[in-house]
Motif scaffolding. Structure first.
Motif, mmCIF file in Angstrom:
data_model
loop_
_atom_site.group_PDB
_atom_site.id
_atom_site.type_symbol
_atom_site.label_atom_id
_atom_site.label_comp_id
_atom_site.label_asym_id
_atom_site.label_seq_id
_atom_site.Cartn_x
_atom_site.Cartn_y
_atom_site.Cartn_z
ATOM 1 N N VAL A 319 -5.503 0.242 -2.986
ATOM 2 C CA VAL A 319 -5.111 -0.752 -1.985
ATOM 3 C C VAL A 319 -5.874 -0.549 -0.682
ATOM 4 C CG1 VAL A 319 -3.176 -1.634 -0.615
ATOM 5 C CG2 VAL A 319 -2.840 -1.011 -3.010
ATOM 6 N N SER A 320 -6.090 0.708 -0.306
ATOM 7 C CA SER A 320 -6.738 1.019 0.968
ATOM 8 C C SER A 320 -7.899 1.970 0.713
ATOM 9 C CB SER A 320 -5.725 1.640 1.930
ATOM 10 O OG SER A 320 -6.306 1.893 3.181
ATOM 11 N N LEU A 321 -9.094 1.629 1.248
ATOM 12 C CA LEU A 321 -10.308 2.412 1.010
ATOM 13 C C LEU A 321 -11.111 2.485 2.297
ATOM 14 C CD1 LEU A 321 -12.243 3.882 -0.938
ATOM 15 C CD2 LEU A 321 -13.249 1.638 -1.473
ATOM 16 N N ASN A 322 -11.540 3.693 2.614
ATOM 17 C CA ASN A 322 -12.340 3.927 3.820
ATOM 18 C C ASN A 322 -13.650 4.592 3.407
ATOM 19 O OD1 ASN A 322 -13.409 4.632 6.345
ATOM 20 N ND2 ASN A 322 -11.369 4.998 7.213
ATOM 21 N N LEU A 323 -14.759 3.863 3.579
ATOM 22 C CA LEU A 323 -16.105 4.362 3.273
ATOM 23 C C LEU A 323 -16.985 4.319 4.507
ATOM 24 C CD1 LEU A 323 -16.697 2.617 -0.183
ATOM 25 C CD2 LEU A 323 -16.015 4.987 0.226
ATOM 26 N N ALA A 324 -16.403 4.511 5.668
ATOM 27 C CA ALA A 324 -17.148 4.404 6.922
ATOM 28 C C ALA A 324 -18.101 5.580 7.103
ATOM 29 C CB ALA A 324 -16.181 4.332 8.098
ATOM 30 N N TRP A 325 -19.308 5.256 7.536
ATOM 31 C CA TRP A 325 -20.298 6.262 7.908
ATOM 32 C C TRP A 325 -20.574 7.246 6.765
ATOM 33 C CZ3 TRP A 325 -22.799 5.372 12.387
ATOM 34 C CH2 TRP A 325 -22.165 4.551 13.330
ATOM 35 N N ILE A 349 -15.807 -0.349 5.950
ATOM 36 C CA ILE A 349 -17.163 -0.090 5.480
ATOM 37 C C ILE A 349 -18.126 -0.086 6.670
ATOM 38 C CG2 ILE A 349 -17.773 -2.488 5.026
ATOM 39 C CD1 ILE A 349 -19.035 -1.476 2.392
ATOM 40 N N SER A 350 -17.607 0.341 7.797
ATOM 41 C CA SER A 350 -18.408 0.353 9.024
ATOM 42 C C SER A 350 -19.436 1.487 8.977
ATOM 43 C CB SER A 350 -17.492 0.523 10.239
ATOM 44 O OG SER A 350 -16.801 1.770 10.162
ATOM 45 N N GLY A 351 -20.403 1.396 9.905
ATOM 46 C CA GLY A 351 -21.424 2.425 10.016
ATOM 47 C C GLY A 351 -22.666 2.191 9.184
ATOM 48 N N CYS A 352 -22.717 1.113 8.413
ATOM 49 C CA CYS A 352 -23.918 0.796 7.621
ATOM 50 C C CYS A 352 -24.863 -0.013 8.508
ATOM 51 C CB CYS A 352 -23.541 0.023 6.364
ATOM 52 S SG CYS A 352 -22.412 0.906 5.273
ATOM 53 N N ARG A 353 -25.548 0.649 9.380
ATOM 54 C CA ARG A 353 -26.300 -0.019 10.440
ATOM 55 C C ARG A 353 -27.410 -0.926 9.900
ATOM 56 N NH1 ARG A 353 -27.015 4.643 15.141
ATOM 57 N NH2 ARG A 353 -24.798 4.766 15.714
ATOM 58 N N ASN A 354 -28.206 -0.392 9.009
ATOM 59 C CA ASN A 354 -29.358 -1.146 8.539
ATOM 60 C C ASN A 354 -29.269 -1.480 7.059
ATOM 61 O OD1 ASN A 354 -30.626 -0.912 11.124
ATOM 62 N ND2 ASN A 354 -31.303 1.163 10.567
ATOM 63 N N THR A 355 -28.115 -1.339 6.464
ATOM 64 C CA THR A 355 -28.002 -1.553 5.013
ATOM 65 C C THR A 355 -27.057 -2.684 4.649
ATOM 66 O OG1 THR A 355 -26.304 0.179 4.931
ATOM 67 C CG2 THR A 355 -28.571 0.846 4.456
ATOM 68 N N LEU A 356 -25.955 -2.850 5.374
ATOM 69 C CA LEU A 356 -25.005 -3.911 5.044
ATOM 70 C C LEU A 356 -25.512 -5.256 5.564
ATOM 71 C CD1 LEU A 356 -22.197 -4.386 3.734
ATOM 72 C CD2 LEU A 356 -21.247 -4.242 6.049
ATOM 73 N N SER A 357 -25.561 -6.232 4.716
ATOM 74 C CA SER A 357 -26.079 -7.558 5.058
ATOM 75 C C SER A 357 -25.027 -8.621 4.787
ATOM 76 C CB SER A 357 -27.355 -7.863 4.266
ATOM 77 O OG SER A 357 -27.067 -7.884 2.876
ATOM 78 N N ASP A 358 -25.386 -9.869 5.113
ATOM 79 C CA ASP A 358 -24.478 -10.981 4.867
ATOM 80 C C ASP A 358 -24.202 -11.165 3.378
ATOM 81 O OD1 ASP A 358 -24.467 -11.403 7.588
ATOM 82 O OD2 ASP A 358 -26.085 -12.897 7.531
ATOM 83 N N THR A 359 -25.172 -10.844 2.543
ATOM 84 C CA THR A 359 -24.977 -10.971 1.096
ATOM 85 C C THR A 359 -23.894 -10.025 0.605
ATOM 86 O OG1 THR A 359 -27.303 -11.575 0.865
ATOM 87 C CG2 THR A 359 -26.134 -10.889 -1.139
#
Length: 475
Positions: A319-325, A349-359
């Motif tokens: 239910v709850s998942l934290n994958l930040a940084w 899913i924060s901290g993905c500076r240059n990897t997370l995109s709109d897709t």
């Protein structure tokens, strides 16, 4: 009647009685005359006696006064008339070495608390009226009664529940019963060892005692987890812990020790490994908990898409998942966003500076439309398209975080007013005070920048350091 004649008449025990009698007489003279008026009158009557012995000897009428002898602990030995004759001489006996004389008899009286010692007399002189008994009271070895041992196990456990854990460990050293009760699993269901330095085997002993809620945040855990002596017990069944809530946030624990700890966990519901080092084996052990609903792996080292996919494939109730940084790559995010479970409600899913995109945002929104809370802060590649995707796909969203997403135009946030369930919006580091004031007027039903840190899957929030996920861990 002479004392010497009396001793010769009755043998050795008479000397003992003479000694006790003389001692009693010497003490009697120290008593006040007003206390003993009867004895004072008796002294006056015998003051003119021609007897050679002292006033309190056995001469005269003293030997026939039973109350006086009773006070001295003596009884009448023989009639006074028989004592006036000459002292009889004991007959001479020959020593027979072949047949030694029988052992003297001992007359005793005893009850539960009194031990009586009789005088030693030959067989031919033993008579109920020819000896005296002196008694000495012996106190019990244990004064009082141990009422604590009369209590039932339930009452003792109710008392032990008020004791801290270190005191329970001391109580276990009293006796076997206390050890069994002090290590009862009902007393060890919740335990807080946060910030402690734990020697090898300590965590294993806690697990064997049946702990369900264990806090090891900021603790230094040395391996091995279980004592090495356990491997020499071939009859020991496989260990299966009862842990359901485990907090290892920022704990100093090596991967081998973490593997050993998680290898016995099969019933975990909530797990926090924030800032720990993991590997494929550790993630495999995590996947062995099908009832896992909360997982915090923020800032974990060693994560990749194969590790996360293994967890997501087996933990269907997540239910709850934290994958930040966590430093996930673009490929890792592409694979992970397609495998998020339908039951997922809170995701960081924060901290993905240059990897997370709109897709990636579109994939995860389509895969988990039931998201209530989503944090994509510090993802600098996102644009206004991600905001539009969330508005169209996440109909039940109540909390969104776009802090430090500098590529998103401020005007895009005005479209969030079409989300009826949205209550909180975090935009730290993007808008100045005037822009924030304008946005608050445009979105009156939304509270902006209320929470500085994300609480997704984290065991402790704010100043509550005595509980994990809302469950108390300290007594």
């Amino acid at each position: 009647m002479d004392v010497n004649k009396l001793g010769a008449e009755i043998g050795r025990p008479a000397r003992r009685s003479n000694f006790l009698f003389s001692s009693w007489c010497s003490r009697s003279w120290t008593m006040d005359e007003d206390v003993l008026p009867g004895k004072r009158s008796y002294d006056k009557e015998n003051s003119n006696s021609n007897m050679k012995c002292s006033k309190w000897s056995l001469g005269g009428d003293v030997g026939t006064d039973p109350p006086l002898l009773a006070d001295m602990g003596l009884s009448i030995l023989q009639d006074e008339e028989e004592m006036t004759g000459p002292t009889p001489t004991p007959p001479a006996t020959e020593v027979n070495t072949s047949n030694p004389p029988p052992a003297p008899k001992v007359l005793q009286q005893s009850n539960q608390n009194v031990v009586s010692h009789g005088s030693f007399l030959p067989d031919d002189l033993v008579n109920e009226e020819e000896f005296f008994v002196y008694k000495r009271r012996r106190l019990d070895a244990i004064a009082g009664d141990d009422k604590f041992n009369r209590m039932s196990d339930e009452l003792i456990l109710a008392v032990f529940r008020w004791l801290p854990k270190f005191m329970l460990a001391r109580c276990a050293q009293v006796c076997r019963r206390w050890k069994r009760l002090a290590f009862d699993e009902s007393l060890w269901r919740r335990l807080d060892l946060g910030g402690k330095t734990l020697n090898p085997g300590v965590v294993g002993r806690v697990i064997l005692r049946g702990s369900c809620i264990l806090r090891l945040a900021k603790a230094e855990v040395d391996g091995p987890i279980f004592s090495p002596q356990l491997q020499y017990l071939p009859s020991l069944p496989p260990i299966r812990s009862k842990l359901q809530y485990l907090d290892l946030s920022m704990a100093a624990i090596e991967p081998p020790a973490l593997e050993e700890l998680l290898s016995v966990c099969f019933d975990l519901k909530k797990l926090s490994l924030e800032h720990c080092t993991v590997n494929q084996t550790i993630c495999t052990h995590i996947a062995n908990n099908p009832n896992l609903d909360t997982l915090n792996m923020a800032m974990c080292y060693g994560l990749n898409h194969s590790c996360i996919v293994n967890i997501l494939s087996n933990c269907k109730k997540l239910v709850s998942l934290n994958l930040a940084w966590t430093g996930l790559s673009t490929e890792d995010l592409r694979v992970i966003c397609r495998r998020f479970p339908k039951s997922l409600e809170r995701l960081n899913i924060s901290g993905c500076r240059n990897t997370l995109s709109d897709t990636h945002v579109r994939l995860l929104a389509e895969q988990s439309p039931s998201l209530v809370e989503l944090d994509v802060s510090d993802c600098t590649q996102l644009t206004a398209a991600s905001v539009s995707t969330m508005i169209s796909e996440l109909r039940h969203a109540e909390y969104l975080a776009f802090s430090r997403c500098y590529t998103i135009q401020p005007d895009a946030y005005l479209e969030l007013k079409s989300m009826p369930h949205l209550l909180y919006l975090d935009l730290y580091g993007i808008l100045n005070e005037s822009a924030l004031s304008t946005l608050r007027q445009s979105l009156p039903h939304i509270q902006i920048n209320k929470y500085l840190f994300s609480s997704v899957a984290r065991p402790t929030v704010g100043i509550r350091r005595t509980s994990v996920w809302g469950l108390r861990v300290r007594d």
